[in-house]
Design a protein around this motif. Sequence first.
Motif, PDB file in Angstrom:
ATOM      1  N   ALA A   1       0.885  -1.159   0.000  1.00  0.00           N
ATOM      2  CA  ALA A   1       0.000   0.000   0.000  1.00  0.00           C
ATOM      3  C   ALA A   1       0.925   1.212   0.000  1.00  0.00           C
ATOM      4  O   ALA A   1       1.937   1.209   0.704  1.00  0.00           O
ATOM      5  N   CYS A   2       0.596   2.225  -0.810  1.00  0.00           N
ATOM      6  CA  CYS A   2       1.499   3.374  -0.893  1.00  0.00           C
ATOM      7  C   CYS A   2       0.748   4.687  -0.794  1.00  0.00           C
ATOM      8  O   CYS A   2      -0.371   4.823  -1.287  1.00  0.00           O
ATOM      9  N   GLY A   3       1.379   5.639  -0.148  1.00  0.00           N
ATOM     10  CA  GLY A   3       0.795   6.968   0.008  1.00  0.00           C
ATOM     11  C   GLY A   3       1.754   7.848   0.790  1.00  0.00           C
ATOM     12  O   GLY A   3       2.766   7.360   1.300  1.00  0.00           O
ATOM     13  N   THR A   4       1.418   9.113   0.896  1.00  0.00           N
ATOM     14  CA  THR A   4       2.282  10.045   1.625  1.00  0.00           C
ATOM     15  C   THR A   4       2.462   9.582   3.065  1.00  0.00           C
ATOM     16  O   THR A   4       3.574   9.488   3.566  1.00  0.00           O
ATOM     17  N   ALA A   5       1.360   9.278   3.729  1.00  0.00           N
ATOM     18  CA  ALA A   5       1.437   8.864   5.129  1.00  0.00           C
ATOM     19  C   ALA A   5       2.032   7.466   5.241  1.00  0.00           C
ATOM     20  O   ALA A   5       2.919   7.212   6.055  1.00  0.00           O
ATOM     21  N   ALA A   6       1.579   6.551   4.390  1.00  0.00           N
ATOM     22  CA  ALA A   6       2.009   5.150   4.484  1.00  0.00           C
ATOM     23  C   ALA A   6       3.398   4.930   3.874  1.00  0.00           C
ATOM     24  O   ALA A   6       4.044   3.934   4.176  1.00  0.00           O
ATOM     25  N   VAL A   7       3.877   5.813   3.039  1.00  0.00           N
ATOM     26  CA  VAL A   7       5.077   5.635   2.190  1.00  0.00           C
ATOM     27  C   VAL A   7       4.860   4.331   1.410  1.00  0.00           C
ATOM     28  O   VAL A   7       4.047   4.301   0.504  1.00  0.00           O
ATOM     29  N   ILE A   8       5.577   3.247   1.814  1.00  0.00           N
ATOM     30  CA  ILE A   8       5.162   1.932   1.317  1.00  0.00           C
ATOM     31  C   ILE A   8       4.926   1.088   2.543  1.00  0.00           C
ATOM     32  O   ILE A   8       5.785   0.997   3.417  1.00  0.00           O
ATOM     33  N   SER A   9       3.759   0.480   2.602  1.00  0.00           N
ATOM     34  CA  SER A   9       3.533  -0.505   3.641  1.00  0.00           C
ATOM     35  C   SER A   9       3.408  -1.846   2.933  1.00  0.00           C
ATOM     36  O   SER A   9       2.443  -2.076   2.190  1.00  0.00           O
ATOM     37  N   PRO A  10       4.387  -2.726   3.105  1.00  0.00           N
ATOM     38  CA  PRO A  10       4.274  -4.021   2.440  1.00  0.00           C
ATOM     39  C   PRO A  10       3.044  -4.767   2.962  1.00  0.00           C
ATOM     40  O   PRO A  10       2.709  -4.661   4.146  1.00  0.00           O
ATOM     41  N   ILE A  11       2.368  -5.477   2.064  1.00  0.00           N
ATOM     42  CA  ILE A  11       1.193  -6.267   2.481  1.00  0.00           C
ATOM     43  C   ILE A  11       1.607  -7.740   2.496  1.00  0.00           C
ATOM     44  O   ILE A  11       2.033  -8.280   1.483  1.00  0.00           O
ATOM     45  N   GLY A  12       1.487  -8.316   3.685  1.00  0.00           N
ATOM     46  CA  GLY A  12       1.918  -9.709   3.834  1.00  0.00           C
ATOM     47  C   GLY A  12       0.805 -10.685   3.549  1.00  0.00           C
ATOM     48  O   GLY A  12       1.040 -11.809   3.069  1.00  0.00           O
ATOM     49  N   ARG A  13      -0.441 -10.243   3.831  1.00  0.00           N
ATOM     50  CA  ARG A  13      -1.555 -11.181   3.815  1.00  0.00           C
ATOM     51  C   ARG A  13      -2.833 -10.397   3.544  1.00  0.00           C
ATOM     52  O   ARG A  13      -3.006  -9.297   4.075  1.00  0.00           O
ATOM     53  N   ILE A  14      -3.685 -10.956   2.704  1.00  0.00           N
ATOM     54  CA  ILE A  14      -4.988 -10.317   2.451  1.00  0.00           C
ATOM     55  C   ILE A  14      -6.081 -11.343   2.706  1.00  0.00           C
ATOM     56  O   ILE A  14      -6.067 -12.440   2.127  1.00  0.00           O
ATOM     57  N   TYR A  15      -6.989 -10.969   3.574  1.00  0.00           N
ATOM     58  CA  TYR A  15      -8.088 -11.869   3.915  1.00  0.00           C
ATOM     59  C   TYR A  15      -9.356 -11.354   3.251  1.00  0.00           C
ATOM     60  O   TYR A  15      -9.758 -10.204   3.465  1.00  0.00           O
ATOM     61  N   ASP A  16      -9.970 -12.196   2.422  1.00  0.00           N
ATOM     62  CA  ASP A  16     -11.200 -11.811   1.732  1.00  0.00           C
ATOM     63  C   ASP A  16     -12.379 -12.143   2.640  1.00  0.00           C
ATOM     64  O   ASP A  16     -12.685 -13.317   2.882  1.00  0.00           O
ATOM     65  N   ARG A  17     -13.023 -11.087   3.155  1.00  0.00           N
ATOM     66  CA  ARG A  17     -14.092 -11.267   4.138  1.00  0.00           C
ATOM     67  C   ARG A  17     -15.289 -12.013   3.550  1.00  0.00           C
ATOM     68  O   ARG A  17     -16.033 -12.674   4.250  1.00  0.00           O
ATOM     69  N   ARG A  18     -15.449 -11.888   2.213  1.00  0.00           N
ATOM     70  CA  ARG A  18     -16.633 -12.473   1.581  1.00  0.00           C
ATOM     71  C   ARG A  18     -16.427 -13.963   1.336  1.00  0.00           C
ATOM     72  O   ARG A  18     -17.252 -14.782   1.714  1.00  0.00           O
ATOM     73  N   SER A  19     -15.289 -14.342   0.783  1.00  0.00           N
ATOM     74  CA  SER A  19     -15.084 -15.763   0.451  1.00  0.00           C
ATOM     75  C   SER A  19     -14.360 -16.513   1.567  1.00  0.00           C
ATOM     76  O   SER A  19     -14.224 -17.725   1.512  1.00  0.00           O
TER      77      SER A  19
ATOM     78  N   LYS B   1     -11.369 -16.467   1.952  1.00  0.00           N
ATOM     79  CA  LYS B   1     -10.111 -16.946   1.373  1.00  0.00           C
ATOM     80  C   LYS B   1      -8.971 -16.047   1.846  1.00  0.00           C
ATOM     81  O   LYS B   1      -9.130 -14.839   1.979  1.00  0.00           O
ATOM     82  N   GLU B   2      -7.834 -16.682   2.094  1.00  0.00           N
ATOM     83  CA  GLU B   2      -6.687 -15.898   2.524  1.00  0.00           C
ATOM     84  C   GLU B   2      -5.597 -15.954   1.457  1.00  0.00           C
ATOM     85  O   GLU B   2      -5.240 -17.029   0.986  1.00  0.00           O
TER      86      GLU B   2
END
Length: 339
Positions: free
Chosen positions: A279-297, A299-300
């Motif tokens: 994720a990237c932005g002024t505040a976040a700079v780069i925040s690496p994403i290790g894991r994404i959890y799909d709330r609907r399915s 699925k991780e």
Amino acid sequence: MKSIDWKSLAFAYQKTNYNVRCTYRDGSWSKPEASTSEYLDVHIAATALHYGQEAFEGMKAFRDKEDRVRLFRWRDNCRRLQASAEGILMAPVPQELFEEAIYKVVKLNAEFIPPHGTGASLYIRPLLFGSGPKVGVSPSDEYTFIVFVIPVGPYFKEGFKPVSMQLVDDYDRAAPQGTGSLKVGGNYAASLRAGVRAAKEGFAAPLFLDAKEKKYIDEAGPANFFGIKDNTYITPKSDTILPSITNRSLMQLAEDMGLKVERRPVPVEELETFEEAGACGTAAVISPIGRIYDRRSKKEYVIAKDGKPGPVSEQLFKTLQGIQYGDVNDKHNWITIVE
Ligand code: PLP
Ligand code: COI
């Protein structure tokens, strides 16, 4: 001034010496004036309060080894504030006024600009809103422009370590033909329920889907999304995400590093194939994403399998921060030194 522990700063409000304010009335802007007050005297029928006629920006100043103060791409933030103003029919802030206001507020708060080497920076928050009264739904005749600053550390408490994000399909931050590409307060109000729930369920931020089809990744609550695979930097193309200045910079740096760059719709299933994500932005700079959890399915998607940031994200992060802090050559002329 109280002493500041620069290295343990969070991304949080604190009082600094001055903010700068000006007003648009009868077709012209007043001169930016410094104020020590943290409060405003606002009309009870101001359009910002009732109809959300408000936009803001987020940018940063950094100190280099020579102790000079460096602003990152401020003209792009000015242009985006003008686009936000146009999008919700506010008086745009002319570039010369924006420049005068940010220089003034940065100089007046010089003691709050973190020293080089601390990893901290000065976050600059310009704010524009309809301050004149209207009770019928219509744009204000009067606007207030304020800039305040705060010294900040990392937006995500993890810093440059992989975070977990939550893919949501039951809340949207912006409508398909709405204000998603503008930096207006209403988008953030609309993101709060998903953000607070994600935090409660153990995630750093929600990841929103495109509001129309719910098939593609849009962006994170406070930052754009990117994925890396096959020597390619991939980031969503969507009318409902904020055109991030950090993301635009990373696309350029990725190209400089010899990566291909693709800006296109990113279907959810593609998450499975990314070697890295962030994720990237002024505040976040780069925040690496290790894991994404799909709330609907349920699925991780585990992206950082070893729990560490990937090499491309790390190189991008180091180069971007190097340019910002003056340790890497600013070959794209993104920096302005505050004299
Ligand atoms: N997306 C959203 C919703 C944001 O709030 C931000 C922060 O400004 C970004 C993306 C990143 O934009 P920028 O890199 O211009 O700060
Ligand atoms: C920024 O990155 O500047 C933001 O505005 C994100 C968030 C703090 C709203």
